[in-house]
Design a protein around this motif. Structure first.
Motif, PDB file in Angstrom:
ATOM      1  N   ASN A 103       0.547  -0.386  -0.472  1.00  0.00           N
ATOM      2  CA  ASN A 103       0.614   0.232   0.067  1.00  0.00           C
ATOM      3  C   ASN A 103       0.656   1.364  -0.248  1.00  0.00           C
ATOM      4  OD1 ASN A 103      -1.689   1.495   0.709  1.00  0.00           O
ATOM      5  ND2 ASN A 103      -3.016   1.211   2.105  1.00  0.00           N
ATOM      6  N   THR A 104       1.085   1.865  -0.773  1.00  0.00           N
ATOM      7  CA  THR A 104       1.735   3.070  -1.506  1.00  0.00           C
ATOM      8  C   THR A 104       0.927   4.249  -1.135  1.00  0.00           C
ATOM      9  OG1 THR A 104       1.326   2.345  -3.515  1.00  0.00           O
ATOM     10  CG2 THR A 104       3.665   2.145  -2.185  1.00  0.00           C
ATOM     11  N   GLY A 105      -0.556   4.550  -1.380  1.00  0.00           N
ATOM     12  CA  GLY A 105      -1.103   5.446  -1.065  1.00  0.00           C
ATOM     13  C   GLY A 105      -1.314   5.776   0.430  1.00  0.00           C
ATOM     14  N   ASN A 106      -2.621   6.096   0.166  1.00  0.00           N
ATOM     15  CA  ASN A 106      -3.192   7.278   1.780  1.00  0.00           C
ATOM     16  C   ASN A 106      -3.846   6.819   2.388  1.00  0.00           C
ATOM     17  OD1 ASN A 106      -1.383   9.041   1.538  1.00  0.00           O
ATOM     18  ND2 ASN A 106      -1.786  10.305  -0.153  1.00  0.00           N
ATOM     19  N   HIS A 107      -5.241   5.698   1.652  1.00  0.00           N
ATOM     20  CA  HIS A 107      -6.398   5.264   2.213  1.00  0.00           C
ATOM     21  C   HIS A 107      -5.733   3.863   2.071  1.00  0.00           C
ATOM     22  CE1 HIS A 107      -7.224   9.128  -0.294  1.00  0.00           C
ATOM     23  NE2 HIS A 107      -8.494   8.349   0.863  1.00  0.00           N
ATOM     24  N   ASP A 108      -6.248   3.320   2.886  1.00  0.00           N
ATOM     25  CA  ASP A 108      -6.493   1.364   3.027  1.00  0.00           C
ATOM     26  C   ASP A 108      -6.378   1.190   1.808  1.00  0.00           C
ATOM     27  OD1 ASP A 108      -6.081   1.692   5.743  1.00  0.00           O
ATOM     28  OD2 ASP A 108      -8.345   1.566   6.791  1.00  0.00           O
ATOM     29  N   HIS A 109      -6.198  -0.172   1.792  1.00  0.00           N
ATOM     30  CA  HIS A 109      -6.428  -0.872   0.773  1.00  0.00           C
ATOM     31  C   HIS A 109      -6.053  -2.160   1.011  1.00  0.00           C
ATOM     32  CE1 HIS A 109      -6.754   2.006  -2.026  1.00  0.00           C
ATOM     33  NE2 HIS A 109      -5.300   2.880  -1.695  1.00  0.00           N
ATOM     34  N   ALA A 110      -6.845  -3.382  -0.490  1.00  0.00           N
ATOM     35  CA  ALA A 110      -6.920  -4.403  -0.105  1.00  0.00           C
ATOM     36  C   ALA A 110      -6.603  -5.271  -1.501  1.00  0.00           C
ATOM     37  CB  ALA A 110      -7.845  -5.294   0.648  1.00  0.00           C
ATOM     38  N   SER A 133      -7.142 -10.353  -0.257  1.00  0.00           N
ATOM     39  CA  SER A 133      -5.960 -10.348   0.585  1.00  0.00           C
ATOM     40  C   SER A 133      -6.588  -9.803   2.076  1.00  0.00           C
ATOM     41  CB  SER A 133      -4.794  -9.412   0.426  1.00  0.00           C
ATOM     42  OG  SER A 133      -5.296  -8.214   0.376  1.00  0.00           O
ATOM     43  N   LYS A 134      -5.651  -9.832   2.541  1.00  0.00           N
ATOM     44  CA  LYS A 134      -6.709  -8.648   4.150  1.00  0.00           C
ATOM     45  C   LYS A 134      -6.199  -7.061   3.864  1.00  0.00           C
ATOM     46  CE  LYS A 134      -2.450  -8.085   6.923  1.00  0.00           C
ATOM     47  NZ  LYS A 134      -1.509  -7.902   8.179  1.00  0.00           N
ATOM     48  N   THR A 135      -7.121  -6.225   4.736  1.00  0.00           N
ATOM     49  CA  THR A 135      -6.337  -4.649   4.058  1.00  0.00           C
ATOM     50  C   THR A 135      -5.490  -4.564   4.497  1.00  0.00           C
ATOM     51  OG1 THR A 135      -9.368  -5.144   4.243  1.00  0.00           O
ATOM     52  CG2 THR A 135      -8.081  -3.210   4.656  1.00  0.00           C
ATOM     53  N   VAL A 136      -4.651  -3.781   4.154  1.00  0.00           N
ATOM     54  CA  VAL A 136      -3.438  -2.569   4.541  1.00  0.00           C
ATOM     55  C   VAL A 136      -3.682  -1.593   4.775  1.00  0.00           C
ATOM     56  CG1 VAL A 136      -2.392  -4.564   4.156  1.00  0.00           C
ATOM     57  CG2 VAL A 136      -2.736  -3.129   2.717  1.00  0.00           C
ATOM     58  N   GLU A 166      -9.401 -10.399 -13.081  1.00  0.00           N
ATOM     59  CA  GLU A 166      -9.815 -10.136 -12.383  1.00  0.00           C
ATOM     60  C   GLU A 166      -9.021  -9.083 -11.096  1.00  0.00           C
ATOM     61  OE1 GLU A 166     -13.135  -5.857 -12.218  1.00  0.00           O
ATOM     62  OE2 GLU A 166     -13.997  -8.012 -11.973  1.00  0.00           O
ATOM     63  N   VAL A 167      -8.082  -8.351 -11.363  1.00  0.00           N
ATOM     64  CA  VAL A 167      -7.612  -7.754  -9.893  1.00  0.00           C
ATOM     65  C   VAL A 167      -7.951  -6.792  -9.575  1.00  0.00           C
ATOM     66  CG1 VAL A 167      -4.947  -7.575  -8.998  1.00  0.00           C
ATOM     67  CG2 VAL A 167      -5.719  -9.251 -10.646  1.00  0.00           C
ATOM     68  N   TYR A 168      -8.288  -6.331  -8.370  1.00  0.00           N
ATOM     69  CA  TYR A 168      -8.744  -5.447  -7.700  1.00  0.00           C
ATOM     70  C   TYR A 168      -9.022  -5.194  -6.390  1.00  0.00           C
ATOM     71  CZ  TYR A 168     -13.282  -7.677  -7.107  1.00  0.00           C
ATOM     72  OH  TYR A 168     -13.864  -8.333  -6.430  1.00  0.00           O
ATOM     73  N   CYS A 169      -9.199  -3.547  -5.884  1.00  0.00           N
ATOM     74  CA  CYS A 169      -9.679  -3.609  -4.446  1.00  0.00           C
ATOM     75  C   CYS A 169     -10.509  -3.298  -4.390  1.00  0.00           C
ATOM     76  CB  CYS A 169      -8.620  -1.690  -4.312  1.00  0.00           C
ATOM     77  SG  CYS A 169      -8.910  -1.595  -2.419  1.00  0.00           S
ATOM     78  N   PRO A 170     -10.999  -4.198  -3.060  1.00  0.00           N
ATOM     79  CA  PRO A 170     -12.704  -4.033  -2.889  1.00  0.00           C
ATOM     80  C   PRO A 170     -13.358  -2.917  -1.807  1.00  0.00           C
ATOM     81  CG  PRO A 170     -11.146  -6.073  -1.529  1.00  0.00           C
ATOM     82  CD  PRO A 170     -10.597  -4.999  -2.347  1.00  0.00           C
ATOM     83  N   ILE A 171     -11.894  -2.307  -0.957  1.00  0.00           N
ATOM     84  CA  ILE A 171     -12.333  -1.562  -0.757  1.00  0.00           C
ATOM     85  C   ILE A 171     -13.671  -0.165  -0.927  1.00  0.00           C
ATOM     86  CG2 ILE A 171     -12.221   0.625   1.150  1.00  0.00           C
ATOM     87  CD1 ILE A 171     -10.713  -2.759   1.907  1.00  0.00           C
ATOM     88  N   ASP A 172     -14.820   0.141  -0.689  1.00  0.00           N
ATOM     89  CA  ASP A 172     -15.527   0.738  -1.005  1.00  0.00           C
ATOM     90  C   ASP A 172     -15.236   1.493  -2.225  1.00  0.00           C
ATOM     91  OD1 ASP A 172     -16.842   0.061   1.428  1.00  0.00           O
ATOM     92  OD2 ASP A 172     -15.951   1.498   2.723  1.00  0.00           O
TER      93      ASP A 172
END
Length: 161
Positions: free
Chosen positions: A80-87, A99-102, A120-126
């Motif tokens: 996670n190189t961003g400013n929000h939680d990601h998975a 994956s777990k949320t980081v 498909e590879v994606y982030c499931p966060i809101d």
């Protein structure tokens, strides 16, 4: 009391390791991702190793360290190189794996067994997927030759912005 043989100790160690992995998988949290199903892949067979892929998760883009995949076991290291939680979710013919949320600055590993087909590879966060945090990969064909040359095609479909 008898002293266990080397073979008995080895079998006990393998059983304890399997139980530990099972308990770790059962105790994971989905951090409010909506309770989607997750299919856990079988562990890599003894004597084989998973191929390594780095997935940089930024706001709101996913960058994979490779674009070419052949069927087999892969370990995605989600950074996670961003400013929000990601998975990270990898979904396709081999099932769905999450994956777990980081939090920002953290990493996690996700080992999946990929079969031939499109994933498909994606982030499931809101809403992150809808903001462009997704990409597609095709699994199949011969392994790609290793190269460090930069690609002239930086416009891969679905690579976010």
């Amino acid at each position: 009391m008898t002293i266990p043989s080397t073979r008995q100790r080895m079998l006990l160690g393998v059983a304890a390791g399997g139980l530990t992995a099972l308990l770790a998988a059962c105790g994971s949290s989905d951090n409010g991702s909506g309770g989607g199903t997750t299919t856990a892949p079988p562990p890599p067979q003894s004597g084989t190793s998973a191929r390594q892929v780095t997935a940089e998760l930024s706001d709101f883009h996913i960058k994979l360290s490779t674009e070419r995949f052949t069927a087999g076991t892969y370990t995605f290291t989600a950074k996670n190189t961003g400013n929000h939680d990601h998975a990270l979710v990898v979904q396709g013919p081999g099932g769905q794996n999450r994956s777990k949320t980081v939090s920002p600055g953290e990493s996690t590993a996700l080992t999946v067994t990929l079969k031939s087909g499109t994933y498909e590879v994606y982030c499931p966060i809101d809403g992150h997927k809808d903001l462009g945090m997704k990409t597609a990969v095709t699994v199949g064909g011969a392994p790609a030759p290793s190269t460090n040359k930069p690609s002239n095609n930086d416009q891969s479909p679905g690579s976010g912005y």
